[in-house]
Motif scaffolding. Structure first.
Motif, PDB file in Angstrom:
ATOM      1  N   LYS A  84       0.829  -1.206   0.000  1.00 13.40           N
ATOM      2  CA  LYS A  84       0.000   0.000   0.000  1.00 13.40           C
ATOM      3  C   LYS A  84       0.862   1.254   0.000  1.00 13.40           C
ATOM      4  O   LYS A  84       0.560   2.243  -0.688  1.00 13.40           O
ATOM      5  N   VAL A  85       1.938   1.253   0.785  1.00 11.53           N
ATOM      6  CA  VAL A  85       2.829   2.410   0.859  1.00 11.53           C
ATOM      7  C   VAL A  85       3.485   2.666  -0.493  1.00 11.53           C
ATOM      8  O   VAL A  85       3.535   3.799  -0.982  1.00 11.53           O
ATOM      9  N   THR A  86       4.005   1.615  -1.109  1.00  9.35           N
ATOM     10  CA  THR A  86       4.657   1.764  -2.416  1.00  9.35           C
ATOM     11  C   THR A  86       3.664   2.223  -3.474  1.00  9.35           C
ATOM     12  O   THR A  86       3.960   3.110  -4.284  1.00  9.35           O
ATOM     13  N   GLU A  87       2.476   1.649  -3.459  1.00 11.16           N
ATOM     14  CA  GLU A  87       1.439   2.005  -4.431  1.00 11.16           C
ATOM     15  C   GLU A  87       1.017   3.460  -4.295  1.00 11.16           C
ATOM     16  O   GLU A  87       0.844   4.165  -5.292  1.00 11.16           O
ATOM     17  N   LEU A  88       0.866   3.931  -3.058  1.00  9.13           N
ATOM     18  CA  LEU A  88       0.346   5.280  -2.826  1.00  9.13           C
ATOM     19  C   LEU A  88       1.417   6.344  -2.966  1.00  9.13           C
ATOM     20  O   LEU A  88       1.189   7.393  -3.588  1.00  9.13           O
ATOM     21  N   PHE A  89       2.607   6.111  -2.401  1.00 10.84           N
ATOM     22  CA  PHE A  89       3.637   7.143  -2.331  1.00 10.84           C
ATOM     23  C   PHE A  89       4.778   6.955  -3.326  1.00 10.84           C
ATOM     24  O   PHE A  89       5.541   7.894  -3.570  1.00 10.84           O
ATOM     25  N   GLY A  90       4.963   5.737  -3.828  1.00 14.57           N
ATOM     26  CA  GLY A  90       5.997   5.500  -4.824  1.00 14.57           C
ATOM     27  C   GLY A  90       7.373   5.183  -4.269  1.00 14.57           C
ATOM     28  O   GLY A  90       8.353   5.172  -5.026  1.00 14.57           O
ATOM     29  N   PHE A  91       7.477   4.886  -2.972  1.00 12.74           N
ATOM     30  CA  PHE A  91       8.771   4.566  -2.372  1.00 12.74           C
ATOM     31  C   PHE A  91       8.964   3.052  -2.304  1.00 12.74           C
ATOM     32  O   PHE A  91       8.081   2.320  -1.866  1.00 12.74           O
ATOM     33  N   ASP A  92      10.142   2.590  -2.703  1.00 16.57           N
ATOM     34  CA  ASP A  92      10.428   1.157  -2.699  1.00 16.57           C
ATOM     35  C   ASP A  92      10.872   0.651  -1.336  1.00 16.57           C
ATOM     36  O   ASP A  92      10.720  -0.542  -1.034  1.00 16.57           O
ATOM     37  N   TYR A  93      11.451   1.525  -0.516  1.00 11.11           N
ATOM     38  CA  TYR A  93      12.011   1.104   0.764  1.00 11.11           C
ATOM     39  C   TYR A  93      11.134   1.625   1.902  1.00 11.11           C
ATOM     40  O   TYR A  93      10.775   2.803   1.933  1.00 11.11           O
ATOM     41  N   PHE A  94      10.847   0.741   2.856  1.00  4.39           N
ATOM     42  CA  PHE A  94       9.818   1.026   3.858  1.00  4.39           C
ATOM     43  C   PHE A  94      10.171   0.332   5.168  1.00  4.39           C
ATOM     44  O   PHE A  94      10.593  -0.838   5.173  1.00  4.39           O
ATOM     45  N   LEU A  95      10.007   1.052   6.289  1.00  5.75           N
ATOM     46  CA  LEU A  95      10.210   0.476   7.616  1.00  5.75           C
ATOM     47  C   LEU A  95       9.056   0.891   8.525  1.00  5.75           C
ATOM     48  O   LEU A  95       8.800   2.086   8.690  1.00  5.75           O
ATOM     49  N   PRO A  96       8.348  -0.049   9.134  1.00  4.85           N
ATOM     50  CA  PRO A  96       7.309   0.314  10.105  1.00  4.85           C
ATOM     51  C   PRO A  96       7.930   0.703  11.440  1.00  4.85           C
ATOM     52  O   PRO A  96       8.984   0.175  11.828  1.00  4.85           O
ATOM     53  N   VAL A  97       7.269   1.631  12.126  1.00  2.00           N
ATOM     54  CA  VAL A  97       7.677   2.059  13.467  1.00  2.00           C
ATOM     55  C   VAL A  97       6.422   2.258  14.299  1.00  2.00           C
ATOM     56  O   VAL A  97       5.309   2.240  13.772  1.00  2.00           O
ATOM     57  N   HIS A  98       6.595   2.507  15.605  1.00  2.00           N
ATOM     58  CA  HIS A  98       5.388   2.546  16.447  1.00  2.00           C
ATOM     59  C   HIS A  98       4.635   3.864  16.350  1.00  2.00           C
ATOM     60  O   HIS A  98       3.445   3.921  16.650  1.00  2.00           O
ATOM     61  N   GLN A  99       5.301   4.962  15.941  1.00  2.00           N
ATOM     62  CA  GLN A  99       4.607   6.215  15.670  1.00  2.00           C
ATOM     63  C   GLN A  99       5.580   7.190  15.009  1.00  2.00           C
ATOM     64  O   GLN A  99       6.729   6.864  14.766  1.00  2.00           O
ATOM     65  N   GLY A 100       5.104   8.404  14.706  1.00  2.00           N
ATOM     66  CA  GLY A 100       5.874   9.333  13.896  1.00  2.00           C
ATOM     67  C   GLY A 100       7.203   9.745  14.489  1.00  2.00           C
ATOM     68  O   GLY A 100       8.211   9.848  13.780  1.00  2.00           O
ATOM     69  N   ARG A 101       7.224  10.016  15.794  1.00  2.00           N
ATOM     70  CA  ARG A 101       8.492  10.454  16.400  1.00  2.00           C
ATOM     71  C   ARG A 101       9.547   9.353  16.348  1.00  2.00           C
ATOM     72  O   ARG A 101      10.743   9.635  16.363  1.00  2.00           O
ATOM     73  N   ALA A 102       9.101   8.108  16.288  1.00  2.00           N
ATOM     74  CA  ALA A 102      10.048   6.999  16.134  1.00  2.00           C
ATOM     75  C   ALA A 102      10.666   7.024  14.734  1.00  2.00           C
ATOM     76  O   ALA A 102      11.862   6.747  14.571  1.00  2.00           O
ATOM     77  N   ALA A 103       9.852   7.368  13.733  1.00  2.00           N
ATOM     78  CA  ALA A 103      10.387   7.498  12.371  1.00  2.00           C
ATOM     79  C   ALA A 103      11.426   8.603  12.318  1.00  2.00           C
ATOM     80  O   ALA A 103      12.479   8.462  11.667  1.00  2.00           O
ATOM     81  N   GLU A 104      11.158   9.706  13.001  1.00  2.00           N
ATOM     82  CA  GLU A 104      12.133  10.793  13.067  1.00  2.00           C
ATOM     83  C   GLU A 104      13.409  10.328  13.761  1.00  2.00           C
ATOM     84  O   GLU A 104      14.526  10.645  13.313  1.00  2.00           O
TER      85      GLU A 104
END
Length: 460
Positions: A84-104
């Motif tokens: 879904k992430v690749t389809e919607l945003f076009g990014f091939d590389y993806f990592l799940p995290v528990h919330q936004g500040r964790a991604a930061e």
């Protein structure tokens, strides 16, 4: 006659909420150190503290929870979400995290070092906190119109290209690891960024060989404003607009608790295999294995469905209309709010509401507490307390505008609830000259103090 607008959903489950007395609220807020973050949820009648993780999920999302794959490695829920992430945003590389500040935290662990500068449009609290914690500097390059709450500029979240160019010319390339664009821009009132501005920022960044990352918590709401306000996009679908937006980014951080329509979760996505390889180490260190990253399989399933639902035009129209219902009612009552109305919240201009309260007494916090006392409504200060202290001088930073933010959880409250909010603020506005003093700080943390600090009324 024309049929009136109605929400594109019906209510299937309800949750009781307690309507307290003023005497109870006076005791509770004092015990909380006049910080609404310290209140218990059952002490709040209408909770507009945040739209983060507080919305209602759909029946399809609840159904998706039941089919979550909780495997530690290689979960099918991970691959469902990644698709879904690749389809919607076009990014091939993806990592799940528990919330936004964790991604930061993961991304900045890869890219940031002491002494770096990170230009962007009014970085929000956790973003700035993560930057400054690493002894780097966040530089605000938002257009000046964002600070004029009466201006009708349609894209107040835009980056001023001259300000950005000045940063890129002042600092050596190796000291500017990335540019952050927040869509929509929370700190200036949930204001959108135009497609043209995203395009121009990316062109300028490419000239200086600096990557661009979108803080994407409210990406779909930003796309809706582009569709409604920017010439040439009125006939494009939301998903088409989103895909075009992200052609101007090298990566994204996402708090899925907003436009992911879930109660927990987030992710980091990017084009660079080098970034991904480095980020996987920090993701494993801070969050969990790369195919779950702090999220349960059931929550990844719910998020994948949420990304489908949030890009539906009917959903977005219902969402934005409710925010604007509140904003228009307040405007009609003469209460000063950020114009034009933004996406996820209504931002009351506390400085214009209470012009006689000095900024040193935290005027937006004063109004936040008054609203809670009046009706049990919990908003939040986006002002000097959130702006925190300068990391070098340790002096308070005072933003150009002090806001009381009223953030609407998605698919949660009815317009009747919002009428209570309007009536409460009208009552306060009518007696605003009786409010003489604000607060002083009793206790604060060294970083992101507004979450846990304690205050007391001046003169007490």
């Amino acid at each position: 006659m024309n049929l009136p607008f109605a929400e594109n959903y019906r209510i299937k489950m309800v949750e009781p909420i307690y309507r307290s007395t003023r005497e109870e609220r006076e005791r509770w807020i004092a015990e909380a150190g006049y910080n609404v973050f310290n209140l218990r949820s059952d002490q709040v009648y209408i909770d507009l503290l945040t739209d983060s993780g507080t919305g209602a999920m759909s029946d399809q999302q609840w159904a998706a929870l039941m089919t979550g794959d909780e495997s530690y490695a290689g979960s099918s829920s991970y691959y469902y979400l990644k698709e879904k992430v690749t389809e919607l945003f076009g990014f091939d590389y993806f990592l799940p995290v528990h919330q936004g500040r964790a991604a930061e935290n993961v991304l900045f662990s890869v890219l940031l070092k002491e002494g770096d500068v990170v230009p962007g449009n009014a970085h929000f609290d956790t973003t700035k906190g993560h930057i400054e914690f690493r002894k780097a500097q966040a530089i605000d390059c938002t257009i000046d119109e964002a600070s004029d709450t009466e201006s009708q500029h349609p894209f107040k979240g835009n980056i001023d290209l001259n300000k950005l160019r000045n940063v890129l010319e002042t600092y050596p390339n190796e000291q500017v690891p990335l540019i952050i664009v927040t869509v929509t821009c929370n700190s200036v009132g949930g204001q959108p960024v135009s497609m043209e501005n995203l395009r121009q920022v990316k062109q300028l960044a490419s000239h200086y060989d600096v990557p661009v990352v979108f803080d994407s918590a409210r990406f779909a709401e930003n796309a809706w404003f582009i569709q409604q306000r920017e010439h040439g996009y009125e006939h494009k679908t939301i998903r088409e607009i989103v895909r075009e937006m992200y052609t101007h980014a090298d990566g994204m951080t996402m708090s899925s608790k907003k436009d992911g329509l879930v109660n927990i979760g987030g992710f980091l996505a990017m084009r660079s295999s080098s970034w991904f390889e480095k980020a996987t180490m920090f993701n494993i260190l801070y969050e969990g294995f790369i195919t779950y990253g702090g999220m349960a399989g059931r929550d990844m399933n719910a998020l994948a469905v949420g990304l489908e639902e949030v890009t539906d035009r009917d959903y977005l129209e219902s969402r934005i209309r409710q925010v604007h219902y509140l904003g228009n009612k307040l405007t009609e009552a003469g209460i000063p709010v950020q114009q034009p109305l933004g996406g996820h919240a209504v931002f009351v201009d506390a400085g214009r509401f209470l012009p006689h309260v000095p900024k040193e007494e935290f005027v937006a916090q004063m109004l936040t507490v008054e609203l809670y006392l009046e009706a049990g409504v919990r908003g939040v200060e986006v002002g000097a307390l959130l702006a925190d202290r300068d990391p070098i001088t340790r002096e308070n930073r005072y933003p150009a505008v002090e806001f009381l933010r009223l953030a609407l959880p998605r698919r949660t409250y009815t317009n009747n609830h919002l009428d209570v909010v309007v009536a409460a603020l009208k009552n306060i506005y009518e007696r605003r000259t009786e409010i003489k003093h604000g607060f002083e700080i009793v206790h604060e943390a060294p970083v992101m103090r507004h979450f846990t600090m304690r205050l007391k009324p001046i003169g007490e």
